[in-house]
Design an enzyme around this catalytic site. Sequence first.
Site, PDB file in Angstrom:
ATOM      1  N   TYR A  33      12.020   3.051   3.373  1.00 31.15           N
ATOM      2  CA  TYR A  33      13.252   2.259   3.286  1.00 31.15           C
ATOM      3  C   TYR A  33      14.427   3.029   3.884  1.00 31.15           C
ATOM      4  CZ  TYR A  33      10.553  -0.677   0.070  1.00 31.15           C
ATOM      5  OH  TYR A  33       9.604  -1.488  -0.468  1.00 31.15           O
ATOM      6  N   LYS A  90       0.015   9.914  -0.070  1.00 32.24           N
ATOM      7  CA  LYS A  90      -1.081   9.557   0.852  1.00 32.24           C
ATOM      8  C   LYS A  90      -1.109  10.615   1.948  1.00 32.24           C
ATOM      9  CE  LYS A  90      -4.227   6.635   2.336  1.00 32.24           C
ATOM     10  NZ  LYS A  90      -5.538   6.466   1.686  1.00 32.24           N
ATOM     11  N   ASP A 106      -4.152   5.178  -3.222  1.00 33.60           N
ATOM     12  CA  ASP A 106      -5.134   4.090  -3.330  1.00 33.60           C
ATOM     13  C   ASP A 106      -5.953   4.207  -4.616  1.00 33.60           C
ATOM     14  OD1 ASP A 106      -5.901   6.383  -1.994  1.00 33.60           O
ATOM     15  OD2 ASP A 106      -6.983   5.380  -0.389  1.00 33.60           O
ATOM     16  N   ASP A 140       7.664   1.193  -5.318  1.00 31.97           N
ATOM     17  CA  ASP A 140       8.030  -0.225  -5.399  1.00 31.97           C
ATOM     18  C   ASP A 140       6.793  -1.056  -5.760  1.00 31.97           C
ATOM     19  OD1 ASP A 140       9.368  -2.591  -5.150  1.00 31.97           O
ATOM     20  OD2 ASP A 140       9.700  -2.467  -2.987  1.00 31.97           O
ATOM     21  N   ASP A 169       5.395  -2.683  -9.757  1.00 32.33           N
ATOM     22  CA  ASP A 169       5.114  -4.102 -10.035  1.00 32.33           C
ATOM     23  C   ASP A 169       3.680  -4.258 -10.543  1.00 32.33           C
ATOM     24  OD1 ASP A 169       7.660  -4.773  -9.136  1.00 32.33           O
ATOM     25  OD2 ASP A 169       6.948  -6.567  -8.101  1.00 32.33           O
TER      26      ASP A 169
END
Length: 350
Positions: free
Chosen positions: A133, A178, A209, A233, A237
């Site tokens: 971002y 990652k 993952d 982010d 969720d």
Amino acid sequence: MKVAIVEGDGIGKEVIPEAVAVFDYFNETYGWNFEKVPVEVGFGRWERTGVTMTDSDISLLKTCDAVLFGAVTTSSHPSYKSVLLRIRKELDFYANIRPIRPIKGIYKLLQIKDRKEEDVDIVIVRENTEGLYSGIEEIGDVRSTTLRVITKSASRRIAKHACGLAGGRKNKLTAVHKSNALKSDILFLESCRKVAEEEGVVFSDKLVDIFAYDLVMSPSKYDVVVTTNLFGDILSDLGAALLGSIGLAPSANIGDNRAFFEPVHGSAPDIAGRGIANPIAAILSLQMMFEWMGKKREAALISEAVEKAVEDGIVTPDLGGGYTTKEVGDYILSRIRLSDAASFCLEESL
Ligand code: NAD
């Protein structure tokens, strides 16, 4: 203290008034004299005026100690500027904190039998200012790119914040990354490892993952988790799914001198205007604001009242109930008043 109240769009306009009613109760009962500063930002304003927020809105927010924020609708129109990214960057709210801990009694209410509430108690700490971002993008018809920025200073700062939270819990920190595929994550991972070592926090790391898999299958393996912006982010969720509804997930965005509290959910255009949005995430975001302000007793009264609403089945349709946003908000406030009065009488009689 000055608290900005930003309802935003859609259900933000329905859930924030319920949290504000709780805020008003404490502010008035205890004579705190906190000033509320209403600020209008978002899609509704953009449709009317062509801007989502102005420089003077940012200046106004900078005069406030805390922000209680609902949700904004985003548009893919090229001239639409993201409100949240701008606020997080310009006010330097670098740590996004999302607790993943189910409300007591929620699994019973929702008849969830394949996991136990006590196995889910995680805090996801998301770096909020850079990563994917960064806002550094080149958009073309045949090739578009977004630059993923990881810096040592921002990685160390978020790791330090996460270590502080870990210190008040089990003193365990997991960095999620990652780095096998994204070499920029090596800097993030090694910065976190170093800070944990310096702070005396037990450190582990996990590839994003397999962490996503674990979060669903074995959440009890984790306590405080630190990660980069986009992973945080998405994972938070996913974590909210363990709570029973996105309408139950609160969050905080912390800076050095001020902080911003908001439900995790968006403006929910599919249910906006119907008065059925769950106000609990907004009310628990206020609870996080009170914790941040050091108002532990008031924060605890809110948590207990929310648990009582769940226990008594006074809930909105997302939780299988038939109550409106306002009815749930009113019930929670009535339980707060009752417990507050009862604890006051108890103190008087001691
Ligand atoms: P959303 O969170 O708004 O809604 C997803 C689903 O969850 C919908 O079915 C909605 O009805 C339900 N839901 C959300 N909150 C609820 C609540 N409190 N009670 C009951 N049900 C609830 O996500 P979306 O549909 O992907 O996004 C809608 C708009 O909100 C988009 O414009 C998106 O960009 C924006 N958004 C804003 C924020 C924010 O302001 N922080 C966060 C996410 C999405």
